[in-house]
Design a protein around this motif. Structure first.
Motif, PDB file in Angstrom:
ATOM      1  N   GLN A  63     -12.488  12.561  -8.945  1.00 35.97           N
ATOM      2  CA  GLN A  63     -11.278  13.369  -9.116  1.00 35.97           C
ATOM      3  C   GLN A  63     -11.471  14.434 -10.199  1.00 35.97           C
ATOM      4  OE1 GLN A  63      -8.310  10.344  -9.891  1.00 35.97           O
ATOM      5  NE2 GLN A  63      -7.820  10.093  -7.717  1.00 35.97           N
ATOM      6  N   LYS A  64     -12.031  14.032 -11.345  1.00 35.53           N
ATOM      7  CA  LYS A  64     -12.214  14.967 -12.460  1.00 35.53           C
ATOM      8  C   LYS A  64     -13.165  16.112 -12.108  1.00 35.53           C
ATOM      9  CE  LYS A  64     -11.394  11.803 -16.370  1.00 35.53           C
ATOM     10  NZ  LYS A  64     -12.005  11.192 -17.576  1.00 35.53           N
ATOM     11  N   LEU A 110     -15.784  14.292 -18.773  1.00 39.23           N
ATOM     12  CA  LEU A 110     -15.934  12.864 -18.526  1.00 39.23           C
ATOM     13  C   LEU A 110     -15.953  12.093 -19.841  1.00 39.23           C
ATOM     14  CD1 LEU A 110     -18.719  12.840 -15.770  1.00 39.23           C
ATOM     15  CD2 LEU A 110     -16.238  12.944 -15.476  1.00 39.23           C
ATOM     16  N   SER A 111     -15.490  10.856 -19.791  1.00 39.06           N
ATOM     17  CA  SER A 111     -15.541   9.995 -20.973  1.00 39.06           C
ATOM     18  C   SER A 111     -16.979   9.538 -21.191  1.00 39.06           C
ATOM     19  CB  SER A 111     -14.638   8.776 -20.774  1.00 39.06           C
ATOM     20  OG  SER A 111     -15.179   7.924 -19.775  1.00 39.06           O
ATOM     21  N   LYS A 171     -13.487   1.985 -10.154  1.00 40.87           N
ATOM     22  CA  LYS A 171     -12.413   2.802 -10.730  1.00 40.87           C
ATOM     23  C   LYS A 171     -12.991   4.013 -11.460  1.00 40.87           C
ATOM     24  CE  LYS A 171      -8.363   2.563 -13.756  1.00 40.87           C
ATOM     25  NZ  LYS A 171      -7.520   1.695 -14.624  1.00 40.87           N
ATOM     26  N   HIS A 172     -14.077   3.788 -12.211  1.00 41.74           N
ATOM     27  CA  HIS A 172     -14.717   4.898 -12.923  1.00 41.74           C
ATOM     28  C   HIS A 172     -15.290   5.911 -11.937  1.00 41.74           C
ATOM     29  CE1 HIS A 172     -14.256   3.624 -17.017  1.00 41.74           C
ATOM     30  NE2 HIS A 172     -14.875   2.465 -16.824  1.00 41.74           N
ATOM     31  N   ARG A 173     -15.880   5.424 -10.848  1.00 43.66           N
ATOM     32  CA  ARG A 173     -16.405   6.327  -9.816  1.00 43.66           C
ATOM     33  C   ARG A 173     -15.286   7.214  -9.259  1.00 43.66           C
ATOM     34  NH1 ARG A 173     -21.279   5.459  -6.916  1.00 43.66           N
ATOM     35  NH2 ARG A 173     -22.522   3.665  -7.575  1.00 43.66           N
ATOM     36  N   LYS A 174     -14.158   6.576  -8.952  1.00 40.06           N
ATOM     37  CA  LYS A 174     -13.021   7.305  -8.393  1.00 40.06           C
ATOM     38  C   LYS A 174     -12.510   8.359  -9.377  1.00 40.06           C
ATOM     39  CE  LYS A 174      -8.405   6.577  -6.396  1.00 40.06           C
ATOM     40  NZ  LYS A 174      -7.371   5.561  -6.050  1.00 40.06           N
ATOM     41  N   ASN A 175     -12.435   7.980 -10.656  1.00 44.54           N
ATOM     42  CA  ASN A 175     -11.968   8.921 -11.679  1.00 44.54           C
ATOM     43  C   ASN A 175     -12.909  10.121 -11.802  1.00 44.54           C
ATOM     44  OD1 ASN A 175      -9.748   7.359 -12.279  1.00 44.54           O
ATOM     45  ND2 ASN A 175     -10.701   6.337 -14.031  1.00 44.54           N
ATOM     46  N   MET A 176     -14.224   9.858 -11.754  1.00 47.21           N
ATOM     47  CA  MET A 176     -15.196  10.948 -11.866  1.00 47.21           C
ATOM     48  C   MET A 176     -15.103  11.895 -10.678  1.00 47.21           C
ATOM     49  SD  MET A 176     -18.675   9.386 -13.576  1.00 47.21           S
ATOM     50  CE  MET A 176     -18.789   7.874 -12.619  1.00 47.21           C
ATOM     51  N   GLU A 224     -17.959   7.070 -18.564  1.00 42.85           N
ATOM     52  CA  GLU A 224     -18.215   7.705 -17.273  1.00 42.85           C
ATOM     53  C   GLU A 224     -19.566   8.410 -17.264  1.00 42.85           C
ATOM     54  OE1 GLU A 224     -13.529   8.501 -16.072  1.00 42.85           O
ATOM     55  OE2 GLU A 224     -14.672  10.029 -17.148  1.00 42.85           O
ATOM     56  N   THR A 240     -14.099  -2.358 -11.922  1.00 45.70           N
ATOM     57  CA  THR A 240     -14.023  -1.379 -13.015  1.00 45.70           C
ATOM     58  C   THR A 240     -14.960  -0.211 -12.746  1.00 45.70           C
ATOM     59  OG1 THR A 240     -13.495  -3.121 -14.610  1.00 45.70           O
ATOM     60  CG2 THR A 240     -14.324  -1.041 -15.498  1.00 45.70           C
TER      61      THR A 240
END
Length: 208
Positions: free
Chosen positions: A186-187, A146-147, A179-184, A150, A176
């Motif tokens: 997925q990751k 995670l970034s 979007k970060h929730r969705k990325n996390m 994130e 925003t």
């Protein structure tokens, strides 16, 4: 003489350890702290070769203590002294840089054995710990992908903040945060917001 600082909030256990080392020719208890925050303040004027720390503590848990101590002075040995016998706790402490891991069900004499072992450059693991060294770093540490943003949002999720509150705290749009929730999700290979919440709680509140 090996200088030892004990981080523990149970006075009876501290007293037992002090008694154990009262007349020890090799180990001296130079200070005790109730939690990690108190320890870091102590380290400004107290030197130690070994830190013996509980994991479950308020304000700063044992994993955070270990990370901070190693940042201050990587040569200081850190030994976990805990009731946690699960693989996740072991992984977290070892990955934070711990040199030893002891369960509190052991006789206090084992603490001396562990201290002497780590001071010789060894990693001391309680005999009840079955996790293999090769599995210390594993997929359970997927958070590493995670970034920084994130990871901060994950902490806020664990603290119970909603997306709108997180957006306000971080001075960004609610979209925003979504979007970060969705990325996390997925990751980390999770199945929706519910699993993300459970992951956040487990990761950040496990040792409180």
């Amino acid at each position: 003489m090996i200088q030892l600082i004990i981080v523990e909030d149970h006075e009876s256990l501290i007293d037992g350890l002090k008694l154990l080392f009262a007349n020890d020719p090799d180990i001296e208890v130079v200070a005790t702290a109730q939690d990690g925050v108190e320890l870091i303040k102590l380290m400004e004027h107290k030197k130690a070769h070994v830190i013996l720390t509980d994991i479950s503590m308020p304000r700063m848990n044992g994993v955070e203590v270990c990370t901070k101590v190693k940042e201050i002075n990587s040569s200081i040995k850190v030994i976990a002294f805990t009731m946690f016998d699960d693989d996740q706790a072991v992984r977290d402490m070892i990955n934070a840089g711990a040199d030893g891991y002891i369960l509190k069900i052991r006789p206090l004499s084992v603490v001396r054995e562990a201290i002497m072992s780590v001071m010789q450059g060894n990693t001391y693991m309680d005999s009840a710990i079955t996790i293999m060294p090769s599995t210390y770093t594993s997929s359970s540490h997927a958070e590493d992908i995670l970034s920084s943003t994130e990871r901060e949002i994950l902490k806020l999720i664990a603290a119970g903040h909603q997306s709108s509150q997180i957006a306000e705290i971080r001075h960004c749009a609610v979209g925003t945060v979504h979007k970060h929730r969705k990325n996390m999700i997925q990751k980390l290979g999770l199945q929706g917001k519910g699993e993300l919440m459970r992951y956040a709680l487990q990761k950040h509140n496990h040792y409180k």
